[in-house]
Design a protein around this motif. Structure first.
Motif, PDB file in Angstrom:
ATOM      1  N   ILE A 221      31.217 -57.612 -61.579  1.00 48.60           N
ATOM      2  CA  ILE A 221      31.916 -56.354 -61.299  1.00 48.60           C
ATOM      3  C   ILE A 221      31.699 -55.359 -62.433  1.00 48.60           C
ATOM      4  CG2 ILE A 221      34.187 -55.298 -60.984  1.00 48.60           C
ATOM      5  CD1 ILE A 221      35.047 -57.946 -59.623  1.00 48.60           C
ATOM      6  N   ARG A 222      31.819 -55.811 -63.664  1.00 51.61           N
ATOM      7  CA  ARG A 222      31.625 -54.910 -64.816  1.00 51.61           C
ATOM      8  C   ARG A 222      30.205 -54.349 -64.825  1.00 51.61           C
ATOM      9  NH1 ARG A 222      34.467 -58.877 -67.621  1.00 51.61           N
ATOM     10  NH2 ARG A 222      32.525 -59.712 -68.474  1.00 51.61           N
ATOM     11  N   LEU A 277      39.623 -56.638 -66.938  1.00 48.34           N
ATOM     12  CA  LEU A 277      38.563 -56.057 -66.129  1.00 48.34           C
ATOM     13  C   LEU A 277      38.759 -54.556 -65.990  1.00 48.34           C
ATOM     14  CD1 LEU A 277      36.145 -56.255 -64.195  1.00 48.34           C
ATOM     15  CD2 LEU A 277      37.771 -56.826 -62.374  1.00 48.34           C
ATOM     16  N   GLY A 278      39.979 -54.147 -65.670  1.00 51.44           N
ATOM     17  CA  GLY A 278      40.240 -52.719 -65.496  1.00 51.44           C
ATOM     18  C   GLY A 278      39.967 -51.922 -66.751  1.00 51.44           C
ATOM     19  N   ALA A 279      40.325 -52.489 -67.903  1.00 56.95           N
ATOM     20  CA  ALA A 279      40.117 -51.794 -69.169  1.00 56.95           C
ATOM     21  C   ALA A 279      38.649 -51.695 -69.540  1.00 56.95           C
ATOM     22  CB  ALA A 279      40.894 -52.499 -70.277  1.00 56.95           C
ATOM     23  N   SER A 280      37.805 -52.568 -68.972  1.00 56.22           N
ATOM     24  CA  SER A 280      36.397 -52.613 -69.354  1.00 56.22           C
ATOM     25  C   SER A 280      35.506 -51.716 -68.496  1.00 56.22           C
ATOM     26  CB  SER A 280      35.880 -54.053 -69.272  1.00 56.22           C
ATOM     27  OG  SER A 280      35.824 -54.493 -67.922  1.00 56.22           O
ATOM     28  N   LEU A 281      36.033 -51.178 -67.411  1.00 61.61           N
ATOM     29  CA  LEU A 281      35.221 -50.333 -66.536  1.00 61.61           C
ATOM     30  C   LEU A 281      35.066 -48.944 -67.146  1.00 61.61           C
ATOM     31  CD1 LEU A 281      36.589 -51.374 -63.028  1.00 61.61           C
ATOM     32  CD2 LEU A 281      34.520 -52.165 -64.188  1.00 61.61           C
ATOM     33  N   SER A 310      49.727 -50.275 -66.522  1.00 60.00           N
ATOM     34  CA  SER A 310      50.293 -50.174 -67.865  1.00 60.00           C
ATOM     35  C   SER A 310      49.221 -50.287 -68.939  1.00 60.00           C
ATOM     36  CB  SER A 310      51.351 -51.269 -68.079  1.00 60.00           C
ATOM     37  OG  SER A 310      52.467 -51.067 -67.252  1.00 60.00           O
ATOM     38  N   ALA A 311      48.185 -51.071 -68.658  1.00 59.84           N
ATOM     39  CA  ALA A 311      47.126 -51.281 -69.649  1.00 59.84           C
ATOM     40  C   ALA A 311      46.091 -50.168 -69.657  1.00 59.84           C
ATOM     41  CB  ALA A 311      46.439 -52.618 -69.395  1.00 59.84           C
ATOM     42  N   GLY A 312      46.184 -49.218 -68.741  1.00 57.72           N
ATOM     43  CA  GLY A 312      45.286 -48.086 -68.831  1.00 57.72           C
ATOM     44  C   GLY A 312      44.557 -47.692 -67.574  1.00 57.72           C
ATOM     45  N   PHE A 313      44.670 -48.475 -66.495  1.00 61.99           N
ATOM     46  CA  PHE A 313      43.959 -48.118 -65.266  1.00 61.99           C
ATOM     47  C   PHE A 313      44.680 -46.950 -64.602  1.00 61.99           C
ATOM     48  CE2 PHE A 313      41.693 -48.742 -61.303  1.00 61.99           C
ATOM     49  CZ  PHE A 313      40.503 -49.314 -61.722  1.00 61.99           C
ATOM     50  N   PRO A 314      43.958 -45.962 -64.052  1.00 64.74           N
ATOM     51  CA  PRO A 314      44.626 -44.764 -63.538  1.00 64.74           C
ATOM     52  C   PRO A 314      45.575 -44.998 -62.373  1.00 64.74           C
ATOM     53  CG  PRO A 314      42.282 -44.352 -63.874  1.00 64.74           C
ATOM     54  CD  PRO A 314      42.488 -45.826 -64.034  1.00 64.74           C
ATOM     55  N   ASP A 412      30.496 -44.051 -72.702  1.00 62.34           N
ATOM     56  CA  ASP A 412      31.412 -45.044 -73.263  1.00 62.34           C
ATOM     57  C   ASP A 412      31.753 -44.711 -74.710  1.00 62.34           C
ATOM     58  OD1 ASP A 412      31.469 -46.414 -70.900  1.00 62.34           O
ATOM     59  OD2 ASP A 412      30.097 -48.004 -71.527  1.00 62.34           O
ATOM     60  N   GLU A 413      30.748 -44.332 -75.476  1.00 61.99           N
ATOM     61  CA  GLU A 413      31.007 -43.981 -76.878  1.00 61.99           C
ATOM     62  C   GLU A 413      31.945 -42.783 -76.980  1.00 61.99           C
ATOM     63  OE1 GLU A 413      28.774 -42.086 -80.785  1.00 61.99           O
ATOM     64  OE2 GLU A 413      27.574 -42.743 -79.062  1.00 61.99           O
ATOM     65  N   PHE A 414      31.693 -41.752 -76.180  1.00 63.40           N
ATOM     66  CA  PHE A 414      32.535 -40.559 -76.214  1.00 63.40           C
ATOM     67  C   PHE A 414      33.973 -40.896 -75.816  1.00 63.40           C
ATOM     68  CE2 PHE A 414      28.526 -37.929 -75.214  1.00 63.40           C
ATOM     69  CZ  PHE A 414      28.236 -37.802 -76.567  1.00 63.40           C
ATOM     70  N   ARG A 415      34.133 -41.732 -74.800  1.00 60.76           N
ATOM     71  CA  ARG A 415      35.466 -42.070 -74.331  1.00 60.76           C
ATOM     72  C   ARG A 415      36.224 -42.895 -75.373  1.00 60.76           C
ATOM     73  NH1 ARG A 415      36.723 -41.323 -68.999  1.00 60.76           N
ATOM     74  NH2 ARG A 415      35.115 -40.212 -67.823  1.00 60.76           N
ATOM     75  N   ILE A 416      35.530 -43.810 -76.009  1.00 65.16           N
ATOM     76  CA  ILE A 416      36.181 -44.614 -77.056  1.00 65.16           C
ATOM     77  C   ILE A 416      36.643 -43.718 -78.199  1.00 65.16           C
ATOM     78  CG2 ILE A 416      35.754 -46.356 -78.835  1.00 65.16           C
ATOM     79  CD1 ILE A 416      33.930 -47.772 -76.779  1.00 65.16           C
ATOM     80  N   ARG A 417      35.788 -42.791 -78.602  1.00 67.56           N
ATOM     81  CA  ARG A 417      36.160 -41.890 -79.691  1.00 67.56           C
ATOM     82  C   ARG A 417      37.337 -41.003 -79.288  1.00 67.56           C
ATOM     83  NH1 ARG A 417      30.899 -38.929 -81.734  1.00 67.56           N
ATOM     84  NH2 ARG A 417      32.476 -37.894 -83.018  1.00 67.56           N
ATOM     85  N   ALA A 418      37.328 -40.508 -78.041  1.00 69.43           N
ATOM     86  CA  ALA A 418      38.429 -39.668 -77.579  1.00 69.43           C
ATOM     87  C   ALA A 418      39.735 -40.447 -77.505  1.00 69.43           C
ATOM     88  CB  ALA A 418      38.087 -39.069 -76.218  1.00 69.43           C
ATOM     89  N   GLU A 419      39.685 -41.681 -77.001  1.00 71.52           N
ATOM     90  CA  GLU A 419      40.888 -42.505 -76.918  1.00 71.52           C
ATOM     91  C   GLU A 419      41.408 -42.858 -78.305  1.00 71.52           C
ATOM     92  OE1 GLU A 419      39.436 -45.688 -74.494  1.00 71.52           O
ATOM     93  OE2 GLU A 419      40.327 -44.847 -72.672  1.00 71.52           O
TER      94      GLU A 419
END
Length: 466
Positions: A221-222, A277-281, A310-314, A412-419
């Protein structure tokens, strides 16, 4: 004006308390906390003929004990037929998750969730949920469905309903990729034959077998990285925890041969597996758990849907209790055409603006209404329509932006930095002035697209233009 009405429910000294967080009109006294005479263990059992209406009355009467909330409900009842004003119940971790808020009825004993003007959903308290990055509305939309419920006949129907929704969306102008992971080898063969018989019409639809372990399944899935992830399988919830049960091809063969040792699927996805799984997508928009009890919590135990959000999935759609296969099929039939149409409208809006929002909540009305009418049911005595529940994260509607045009690794890099920047703003950054926080963002996110930048308070509720 934001059309959401948000009702916050918490617990104090073993009593539920509630207040109005937001409404699309002035609220007199609604922002003050008030106690609710409502407990999950006092709700009538579902085995009685009048249970649905009785529960709806109990929820209504408890809320109307709060003068401010009562006034808000009265105002909502005056909503024009052409308006949509969703009602959200914002839940802190408590037994409030066990209450059938979706069964709320009005003074005329009509169910609110079956009225298109004010569909009902659940919000995870933002205190307990990190802020949410906007989604890139990339096309083709990537929809993955995992189908394997041991012992449920005619699962081909789930494939056909998803197929028809995808083909309709394509005809309307929304490109959609569909990938299916199935356990039953007969179903796998049938889907392959369908694709081979119509290679043009069913282009960009793939099917593969479910892998032998939970780790391999989640890895698959990932790797495909869906925007929408759909499960059709068995779900379990109880004191031992919550999990999804899926069957491999061998499980289906052994079960069909009446092997007494095979009574359940051999793959169990625990709630933590879904969270991870949800956090890794990379760019997820929605998870659909068309599975029994996937939205069912317990005393001191959050539901699978609650945990994933709660863990971050929209957003997650789940089933609050066990659900019959015919109702699960009807949910898929009614939900997906509306969901894909909403994404098409959002994509078209992004041609004129840098960002837009999407409310999944009105789509729940269509699904619940369809289930309520199945078999000429009486909604007042049939709980099936109330079982689909929607959990969302954050008090604002889900934000979408135009595709940024970067590779998955770059995104992914941009999103990690933004988060990371958003987390810093919500914690250590609170000691700085707003101007100092903005200056820190300018330095730390210099080459990150501004559409992904958080606000100075660390939220992603307001997206800057590109």
């Amino acid at each position: 004006m934001n059309e959401r009405t948000i009702l916050a429910v918490d617990i104090l000294d073993n009593d539920l308390i509630a207040r109005i967080v937001r409404a699309p009109f002035p609220v007199a006294g609604g922002h003050a906390m008030g106690r609710l005479q409502l407990r999950a263990d006092q709700l009538p059992g579902m085995d009685t003929q009048t249970a649905v209406l009785a529960r709806g009355r109990m929820v209504r009467d408890a809320l109307r004990q709060h003068q401010g909330i009562s006034g808000v409900l009265d105002s909502l009842s005056q909503t024009l037929p052409t308006q949509v004003r969703p009602l959200f119940v914002m839940l802190s971790p408590s037994e409030a998750e066990l209450i059938n808020w979706e069964m709320l009825c009005d003074s005329n004993e009509q169910f609110v969730a079956l009225d298109p003007r004010w569909p009902i959903a659940r919000i995870i308290d933002p205190i307990n949920a990190p802020s949410r990055l906007p989604g890139e509305l990339t096309t083709p939309v990537r929809l993955m469905a995992v189908i394997s419920a041991l012992g449920i006949g005619d699962q081909r129907k789930e494939w056909e309903l998803l197929r028809d929704a995808v083909l309709a969306a394509r005809r309307d102008g929304l490109p959609v990729l569909l990938k299916l992971l199935v356990g039953d080898s007969d179903l796998h063969t049938r889907i392959r034959q369908d694709i081979q018989q119509d290679p043009a019409g069913l282009a960009d639809i793939e099917v593969a077998a479910i892998d032998e372990t939970a780790a391999r399944l989640t890895q698959r899935i990932r790797q495909w990285s869906p925007n929408i992830l759909h499960f059709f399988c068995h779900g379990h919830a109880g004191s031992a925890g919550q999990w999804l049960e899926l069957a491999t091809a061998n499980d289906h063969v052994q079960f069909a041969a009446h092997n007494p040792d095979v009574v359940a699927g051999s793959i169990n996805l625990q709630s933590q597996d879904l969270v991870t799984l949800g956090a890794s997508l990379g760019n997820p928009w929605l998870m659909v758990l068309n599975c029994c009890s996937s939205g069912q919590g317990g005393i001191g135990l959050q539901s699978m849907a609650n945990q994933v959000v709660s863990a971050g999935f929209p957003a997650v759609v789940a089933m609050m209790e066990p659900v019959d296969a015919k109702d699960a099929y009807e949910f898929t039939r009614a939900f997906y055409p509306e969901a894909l149409a909403a994404l098409l409208r959002a994509r078209d809006e992004l041609k004129q603006r840098a960002s837009t929002t999407l409310e999944w909540t009105p789509i729940m009305y269509h699904a619940r209404s369809a289930i309520s009418q199945l078999g000429n049911r009486d909604a007042q005595a049939s709980p099936e329509w109330s079982l689909p529940v929607l959990y969302v994260r954050g008090v604002e509607a889900q934000v979408f932006i135009r595709p940024l045009g970067f590779t998955p690794a770059e995104s992914d890099e941009f999103r990690i930095r933004a988060e990371t920047a958003a987390w810093w703003l919500r914690t250590a950054g609170q000691q700085l002035s707003a101007a100092e926080r903005i200056e820190a963002l300018e330095r730390g996110l210099a080459n990150v697209p501004r559409a992904l930048w958080p606000s100075a308070d660390g939220s992603f509720d307001h997206v800057d233009g590109q």
